[in-house]
Design a protein around this motif. Sequence first.
Motif, PDB file in Angstrom:
ATOM      1  N   UNK A  71      -0.211 149.624  59.596  1.00  0.00           N
ATOM      2  CA  UNK A  71      -1.848 150.090  59.438  1.00  0.00           C
ATOM      3  C   UNK A  71      -2.595 149.694  60.906  1.00  0.00           C
ATOM      4  N   UNK A  72      -3.548 149.911  60.871  1.00  0.00           N
ATOM      5  CA  UNK A  72      -4.980 149.981  61.895  1.00  0.00           C
ATOM      6  C   UNK A  72      -4.952 148.729  62.383  1.00  0.00           C
ATOM      7  N   UNK A  73      -5.761 147.394  61.511  1.00  0.00           N
ATOM      8  CA  UNK A  73      -5.174 146.105  61.230  1.00  0.00           C
ATOM      9  C   UNK A  73      -4.440 145.361  60.485  1.00  0.00           C
ATOM     10  N   UNK A  74      -3.890 144.009  60.845  1.00  0.00           N
ATOM     11  CA  UNK A  74      -2.959 143.308  60.261  1.00  0.00           C
ATOM     12  C   UNK A  74      -3.780 142.133  60.146  1.00  0.00           C
ATOM     13  N   UNK A  75      -3.454 141.395  58.785  1.00  0.00           N
ATOM     14  CA  UNK A  75      -4.788 140.113  59.180  1.00  0.00           C
ATOM     15  C   UNK A  75      -3.616 139.187  59.165  1.00  0.00           C
ATOM     16  N   UNK A  76      -3.286 138.263  60.007  1.00  0.00           N
ATOM     17  CA  UNK A  76      -2.928 137.167  59.572  1.00  0.00           C
ATOM     18  C   UNK A  76      -2.542 135.984  59.515  1.00  0.00           C
ATOM     19  N   UNK A  77      -2.868 135.307  57.673  1.00  0.00           N
ATOM     20  CA  UNK A  77      -3.331 134.527  57.418  1.00  0.00           C
ATOM     21  C   UNK A  77      -2.785 132.896  57.856  1.00  0.00           C
ATOM     22  N   UNK A  78      -2.470 131.895  58.728  1.00  0.00           N
ATOM     23  CA  UNK A  78      -1.685 131.260  59.133  1.00  0.00           C
ATOM     24  C   UNK A  78      -0.554 131.264  58.646  1.00  0.00           C
ATOM     25  N   UNK A  79       0.260 132.272  59.640  1.00  0.00           N
ATOM     26  CA  UNK A  79       1.886 133.505  59.538  1.00  0.00           C
ATOM     27  C   UNK A  79       2.687 132.197  59.253  1.00  0.00           C
ATOM     28  N   UNK A  80       1.747 131.307  60.493  1.00  0.00           N
ATOM     29  CA  UNK A  80       3.250 130.303  60.902  1.00  0.00           C
ATOM     30  C   UNK A  80       3.287 128.912  60.620  1.00  0.00           C
ATOM     31  N   UNK A  81       2.356 128.584  59.503  1.00  0.00           N
ATOM     32  CA  UNK A  81       2.151 127.413  59.100  1.00  0.00           C
ATOM     33  C   UNK A  81       3.355 126.450  58.304  1.00  0.00           C
ATOM     34  N   UNK A  82       4.100 127.786  57.881  1.00  0.00           N
ATOM     35  CA  UNK A  82       4.206 126.702  56.820  1.00  0.00           C
ATOM     36  C   UNK A  82       6.205 126.519  57.510  1.00  0.00           C
ATOM     37  N   UNK A  83       5.811 127.184  58.957  1.00  0.00           N
ATOM     38  CA  UNK A  83       7.400 126.929  59.752  1.00  0.00           C
ATOM     39  C   UNK A  83       7.846 126.457  60.815  1.00  0.00           C
ATOM     40  N   UNK A  84       8.886 125.660  60.735  1.00  0.00           N
ATOM     41  CA  UNK A  84       9.062 125.293  61.863  1.00  0.00           C
ATOM     42  C   UNK A  84       8.690 124.933  63.436  1.00  0.00           C
ATOM     43  N   UNK A  85       8.997 124.541  64.298  1.00  0.00           N
ATOM     44  CA  UNK A  85       8.038 124.705  65.606  1.00  0.00           C
ATOM     45  C   UNK A  85       9.043 126.148  66.382  1.00  0.00           C
ATOM     46  N   UNK A  86      10.651 125.904  66.158  1.00  0.00           N
ATOM     47  CA  UNK A  86      11.276 127.466  67.204  1.00  0.00           C
ATOM     48  C   UNK A  86      10.926 128.795  66.056  1.00  0.00           C
ATOM     49  N   UNK A  87      11.197 128.407  65.131  1.00  0.00           N
ATOM     50  CA  UNK A  87      10.884 129.830  64.061  1.00  0.00           C
ATOM     51  C   UNK A  87       9.109 130.292  64.541  1.00  0.00           C
ATOM     52  N   UNK A  88       8.074 129.715  64.662  1.00  0.00           N
ATOM     53  CA  UNK A  88       6.898 129.965  64.924  1.00  0.00           C
ATOM     54  C   UNK A  88       6.788 130.861  66.466  1.00  0.00           C
ATOM     55  N   UNK A  89       7.873 129.841  66.956  1.00  0.00           N
ATOM     56  CA  UNK A  89       7.789 130.717  68.449  1.00  0.00           C
ATOM     57  C   UNK A  89       7.945 132.170  68.449  1.00  0.00           C
ATOM     58  N   UNK A  90       9.249 132.382  67.531  1.00  0.00           N
ATOM     59  CA  UNK A  90      10.433 133.393  67.160  1.00  0.00           C
ATOM     60  C   UNK A  90       8.835 134.162  66.248  1.00  0.00           C
ATOM     61  N   UNK A  91       8.628 134.108  65.582  1.00  0.00           N
ATOM     62  CA  UNK A  91       7.415 134.626  64.483  1.00  0.00           C
ATOM     63  C   UNK A  91       6.134 135.474  65.873  1.00  0.00           C
ATOM     64  N   UNK A  92       5.928 134.444  66.566  1.00  0.00           N
ATOM     65  CA  UNK A  92       5.062 135.087  67.169  1.00  0.00           C
ATOM     66  C   UNK A  92       5.311 136.072  68.620  1.00  0.00           C
ATOM     67  N   UNK A  93       6.345 135.818  68.833  1.00  0.00           N
ATOM     68  CA  UNK A  93       7.159 136.657  70.153  1.00  0.00           C
ATOM     69  C   UNK A  93       6.970 138.155  69.464  1.00  0.00           C
ATOM     70  N   UNK A  94       7.517 137.910  67.409  1.00  0.00           N
ATOM     71  CA  UNK A  94       8.060 139.329  66.883  1.00  0.00           C
ATOM     72  C   UNK A  94       6.526 140.191  66.697  1.00  0.00           C
ATOM     73  N   UNK A  95       5.001 139.398  66.363  1.00  0.00           N
ATOM     74  CA  UNK A  95       4.178 139.867  66.035  1.00  0.00           C
ATOM     75  C   UNK A  95       3.605 140.554  67.886  1.00  0.00           C
TER      76      UNK A  95
END
Lengths: 314, 326
Positions: free
Chosen positions: B173-197
Amino acid sequence: MLFYLIKRLALGVVIVMLAVTLLFCMIHLVPGDPARILLGPRATPELIAGMSARMGLDQPLPIQILLFFGNLFRGDLGMDVITNRPVADMVFGQLPYTLWLIFTAIGFAMVIGIPLGCYSALHRNTLIDRVTGVLSVACITVPAFVVALYSLLIFAVTLNWFPAVGAGEQGNFWDQVRHIVLPALAIGLSWIGYLARLVRASMLEVMGENHIRTARAYGLPERVVVFRYALKLAVLPTVTVIGVGMGFLLSAALFTEIVFARPGIGKLIFDSITTRNYPVVMGSVLVSTVLFVISTTLSDLVNAWLDPRIRSSL
Amino acid sequence: MNDALLTIRDLSVHYHTDRGELKAMRHVNMDVPGGSIVGVVGESGCGKSTLISSIIRLLASNAIIPCGSITFEGRDLLGLSREEMRRLRGDRISIVFQDPMSTLNPVLSIGRQMVDIQYRSSASRAHKIKRATEMLASVGISDPGSRLKQFPHEFSGGMQQRISIAMALQAEPALLIADEPTTALDATLEVQIIHLLKKLQTDIGCSILFISHHLGVIAELCDYVVVMYAGEVVEEGTTREVFHNPAHPYTERLLRCDPASIATKTRSLPTIPGEIPDLVTLPQGCIFKNRCEHVMTQCEHLVPAWIESHSGHFVSCHLAAKPGND
């Protein structure tokens, strides 16, 4: 999975044994000597004693129960004391009629009730939803024997559209279909309303879940969202209810078979109770209980097939 | 920002409620330039979810849009028919939701769902499965071919969120909306998801509208940041500028509340006292006045103007309007 089935089967055996024991006790508590009633007022004491012995009624209650189970394990449901035929033959001869009736009734209730419930849920608070709601509740509250009596009066007696009594000619499929319409309507009508309400409620719940929002957010066409993504989840409670509902269906079949003078397990139970033909009562109730156990197990298996979460928890 | 992919102008969204009209979002302006990551930050009830739902046009049935426009790739989204909008969703605009454990359909396999959303494509089924496998591999799921047959509950929360990202980006897609995609995850996963995005955004070249209340994540990921409060945009600018020179008292206090910014040991974490005002009966003047440390007389009746405190850094606060106090 195999362990689960074995567990269910063992539980089923326990349920059947408990039901039979309970029935034995209830029969024991009914006043009057069955042998005396069977033989009529002019029977001699010797005749009555002989009949009691043939029915096994001269033994103490626990022995009677044990003997029954003992025979059962050898595949013997006992002998009908009046006709001297094996009870098993009588019961299994009547069983197909009742099964056909029940499956036709629940089948047409599902075909009408489930789409109606879906429609109501997707068009909530519209006129059709409200009308369906009122009609559903009306259907649920009318007992099967009332529907049986009135449908008999209206469609068989007055309008003469359908035959009033019997199950139709052996081997004549169309005649049998014509004979099953009114009894099936009598049993199934309240189920239409019941299923419509049930499916509407679970459909509304599922449509509000996050994964439905996801499916829509990915642009899936609405019919895919409803029929593939929502309905599969929304029918889960319905499957359970129908499985447990086998008990209600059997008791509704009893009334209906009497009203329409239709052969079947219900008619057999009724006739044998009125003549105090206890071996036949025991045999029919036993088979009905087994049917109930099978249908609840089956509904659990269907749910497991539909829902992978249940599957992996088995 | 003329090359904006998504332009929101003067957008308001109200909800009909028993108590009256709830003005959840009022006169919001926002731009998402092509190929950039824009963060939207604010506490619960600030209108973030309403903003997302109005972009993908999946608002609740009691919502109305009294004014405004949403322009995406030159088309006015609010003017599209339902069918045209549906065709855009998942294809040009996609979304990753907040709670990964409830986002995927529990009774359909991952593969089935990933193939289903490719319904637009005329490719063969084998080709669609291949595409789904590639996407799973790109979000770091090992042995993707066999995992396609599995169901959501057989994956952990972090894995489910990766799968959601794979599904959202499958159509590039041209636009991805990410609605608090990491809120339900713990901190290490959060970092991984951010890098992935971040990695996938560079690979695909899409823009991301990233919604979060986690300032650290916004700082790490976003080029621009928009601060929302009680349904209004109160501050906007480049992430660096807003984080280093917060011009709105609300932004400033949000930054102070971020646990990462607290250097010394404290007994209690700082909070912003007070609550968001009732959005049915809006107060006069500045929306933040009842919680503001610097409240002044003009804040009582006068709605602050939208002014540029620095180049490209906008704020709506009377403090910023006073000379010598940016």
